[in-house]
Design an enzyme around this catalytic site. Structure first.
Site, short mmCIF file in Angstrom:
data_model
loop_
_atom_site.label_atom_id
_atom_site.label_comp_id
_atom_site.label_asym_id
_atom_site.label_seq_id
_atom_site.Cartn_x
_atom_site.Cartn_y
_atom_site.Cartn_z
CG PHE A 34 -1.90 -1.02 1.37
CD1 PHE A 34 -3.19 -0.82 0.94
CD2 PHE A 34 -1.57 -2.25 1.93
CE1 PHE A 34 -4.15 -1.82 1.07
CE2 PHE A 34 -2.51 -3.25 2.06
CZ PHE A 34 -3.81 -3.04 1.63
CG ASP A 35 1.07 5.85 -1.69
OD1 ASP A 35 2.21 6.11 -1.29
OD2 ASP A 35 0.21 6.73 -1.92
#
Length: 691
Positions: A377-378
């Site tokens: 995930f960013d």
């Protein structure tokens, strides 16, 4: 039967140009173009769109009458035979039409095998069995199209979301125009409880808008006018959700004036319809396997049939019996159910996902999503809100919290820094209707903070390094300790000093999304082994956010190219890995993952184009839903493969040995095809458990 489901949906919104970047187009599917069986029957509409079904029922009726007459003594055998021949004409009309059209193009498909088998039965004088074959085959086709129409309607419903007309505001009056006539920059009026006609920016009015048809959000979103109505429309995508509206969403009780940001053919709903249509042509790994299987299987069947036709030369039986057996094997070995098993499931899965606000670009990402073992995930905008918020106000030296906030808001109001805007916004909200004095004479100090005059007193706002650099009045140890504590929690701190007196500390932070923790828990329950945060923020901030949302791994201080390297590393360690981001600065990492997933893709060109899967709403909880849907789709595809291949494996030896004739083979064959289609259509009703 067909080896793919070609259900082209014509949008009611303005037409969209084709995207040449996709590897598969309808033209590539030789015998599945818009002129093939899926559409050919529409060219003859004696009984409307259900003509093929009625022809099949007439065939069955004539077959039944002929069968009944065959038991009546004293009448010529040609009378029941005539009914059977007439039944063949009705039952074989669309099959022959399709087969001849395909042969004329140099193609070859399963319909031709069925036609040959029926003609062979007729040559042997088995008109009733030939009619039974064509009746069940045509009935199977007709019911298959009827069933698949339900999936098609789920997709075409997207196109029907957008209204046909809009109220254009021109010279102080409103005039109703077609949405195709709208241009970027036009002002449209949206009345209460009506559909919004175009993507745009709210210029006037307040209302709650139901965006569920586009983004899947179950709760209406409050909308308000943009602060600067002269904004560059090219930057409309960058605005907060409260200022933007989408074509096809439903206005609440307030009236709105909306500046059109996209023409109808480029609206979010129009692009969504186009991409869902394109997704139907993208073949999944399982479908590619079945295509390869059929490529070798069909010629092998034809060779077997030819050999069986010559069986009378080596065994003591008449040619008619050898030929009949060969025709029965031809029916049994036609892989109709196999051909339809994967495309029907993919279509149903893509349609169900689109209805819930998830765009899945075809069979490959639909299947891959269900095999994920790791997700990266960013942080900013994905796991967090993507904008800083005022998190802590720590007054000192007998300064009240309100007085500290007044100083901070007054000084930061002179700055255009994003953190300053967050302090002003949240500070005013905390203070309520309290009057805030105006500051003046803003100036930067050593590049580490700012200084301004408030009520004839110098107010300094900056980080710890600023006040250590000033040297005149060093910060007290208690203040330094508190700053270190807040920063260890992922906050960005600012110290406020009035003259030589330290008034306190304020802290801001990009806070985690409310749903982040629950979404990650749901992903763990689905069996995702590893979830990793990738961020350009320092490791301390990354660890603090990860701890708050319950994520075990956080990799901080990463440049974009280092995110790509991280994804490649994960790809080697895990079977399948996804990258979840905003589709802009995370595009390279998405491209190197098994599945690229874009958050909040509604209205974003880049997100829709770069991602394999786009979550139209800015909602993390759509991700567990999409993975659950993918896993259900994979289960159904496997079930369909077992049903279709199992039936072929069972029928071929039974027909070769003569234990099954054409009649039973047809019933079992067409029955398995309908079972496969109906099984796939269960995906349309998929609901995530405990959602």
């Amino acid at each position: 039967m067909k080896d793919s489901v070609d259900l082209e949906v014509t949008p009611t919104v303005a037409p969209v140009s084709n995207n040449a970047t996709h590897a598969h187009t309808h033209g590539e599917h030789d015998h599945h173009s818009t002129e093939s069986h899926g559409h050919a029957h529409t060219q003859m509409m004696i009984f409307g769109k259900n003509t093929e079904l009625y022809f099949s029922l007439i065939c069955g009726s004539l077959l039944g009458i002929g069968f009944g007459l065959s038991f009546i003594t004293g009448i010529s055998s040609w009378i029941p035979t005539s009914f059977s021949i007439a039944a063949c004409c009705f039952g074989g009309f669309f099959t022959a039409r399709e087969a001849l059209q395909t042969i004329a193009k140099g193609g070859f498909e399963i319909d031709f095998l069925m036609l040959v088998a029926a003609i062979g039965a007729g040559i042997l004088g088995k008109w009733q069995e030939g009619a039974l074959l064509l009746f069940l085959f045509s009935l199977g086709h007709a019911l298959e199209h009827y069933a698949m129409e339900k999936a098609r309607k789920s997709i075409s419903a997207l196109a029907d979301l957008a209204p046909k007309t809009a109220l254009l505001k021109r010279d102080g009056a409103t005039v109703e125009v077609k949405i195709e006539q709208l241009k970027a920059g036009d002002l449209i009026v949206v009345r209460p409880n009506t559909k919004i006609a175009a993507d745009g920016i709210v210029i006037q009015g307040n209302s709650s808008v139901n965006q569920a048809p586009i983004t899947g959000e179950s709760v209406p979103v409050d909308k308000q006018p943009v602060e600067n109505p002269d904004i560059d429309l090219k930057k409309a995508d960058q605005l907060e959700a409260k200022y933007k509206v989408f074509s096809g969403s439903i206005n609440g009780n307030g009236s709105l004036e909306v500046m059109v940001s996209r023409i109808a053919s480029d609206s979010t709903i129009s692009r969504l319809v186009k991409m869902v249509n394109e997704a139907q042509t993208q073949k999944s790994p399982t479908q590619q396997f079945t295509d390869r299987f059929q490529r070798y299987f069909v010629p092998a069947v034809l060779i077997l049939v030819i050999l069986l036709c010559g069986a009378f030369l080596v065994i003591d039986e008449p040619f008619s019996k050898s030929f009949y057996r060969a025709m029965a094997v031809l029916v049994a070995a036609s892989p109709c159910a196999l051909a339809i098993s994967t495309p029907s499931a993919v279509l149903s899965g893509v349609a169900c996902a689109a209805k819930m606000g998830v765009l899945i670009k075809g069979g490959r990402p639909l299947e891959d999503l269900g095999m994920l073992t790791a997700i990266a995930f960013d942080k900013t905008g994905t796991l967090t809100e993507g904008k800083p918020r005022l998190t802590h106000v720590v007054p000192m030296n007998d300064v009240s919290e309100n007085d500290l906030l007044k100083m901070a808001v007054a000084v930061e109001a002179l700055s255009d820094h994003p953190l300053a805007k967050a302090i002003v916004r949240d500070g005013k909200q905390r203070l309520g209707n309290v009057d805030i004095p105006a500051a003046e004479n803003l100036e930067a100090v050593l590049g580490k903070g700012i200084k301004a005059t408030l009520q004839q007193e110098s107010i300094y706002v900056g980080n710890l390094v600023l006040f250590e650099s000033l040297g005149d009045t060093p910060p007290p140890p208690a203040l330094t300790t508190k700053v270190r504590e807040l920063e260890a929690g992922g906050n960005t701190t600012m110290i406020i000093r009035a003259g030589n007196k330290y008034a306190g500390i304020i802290a801001v932070m990009d806070t985690p999304r409310e749903e982040a923790k629950a979404a990650l828990t749901a992903l763990k329950e689905l069996g995702i082994r590893r979830m990793i945060m990738l961020t350009g923020d320092n490791q301390q901030v990354a660890d603090a956010v990860a701890k708050e949302i319950g994520m075990s791994e956080a990799w901080g201080s990463l440049l974009p190219e280092e995110k790509v390297a991280a994804i490649r590393k994960l790809g080697k360690e895990e079977h399948k890995v996804a990258m979840v981001g905003d589709g802009v600065n995370d595009a390279p990492a998405m491209a190197n993952s098994t599945v690229g997933i874009a958050m909040g893709a509604a209205g974003s060109d880049v997100a829709l184009e770069t991602a394999d899967i786009a979550l139209m709403g800015d909602k993390l909880q759509l991700l567990p839903f999409a993975i659950g849907l993918s896993r259900e789709a994979r289960r159904i595809i496997k079930q369909n493969l077992w049903i279709s291949l199992g039936m072929v494996a069972l029928l071929i030896p039974l027909t070769i040995t003569g234990l099954a004739s054409i009649g039973p083979a047809v019933v079992a064959h067409e029955g398995s095809t309908l079972v496969v289609v109906l099984n796939a259509l269960r995906l349309l009703a998929y609901k995530q458990k405990n959602r």
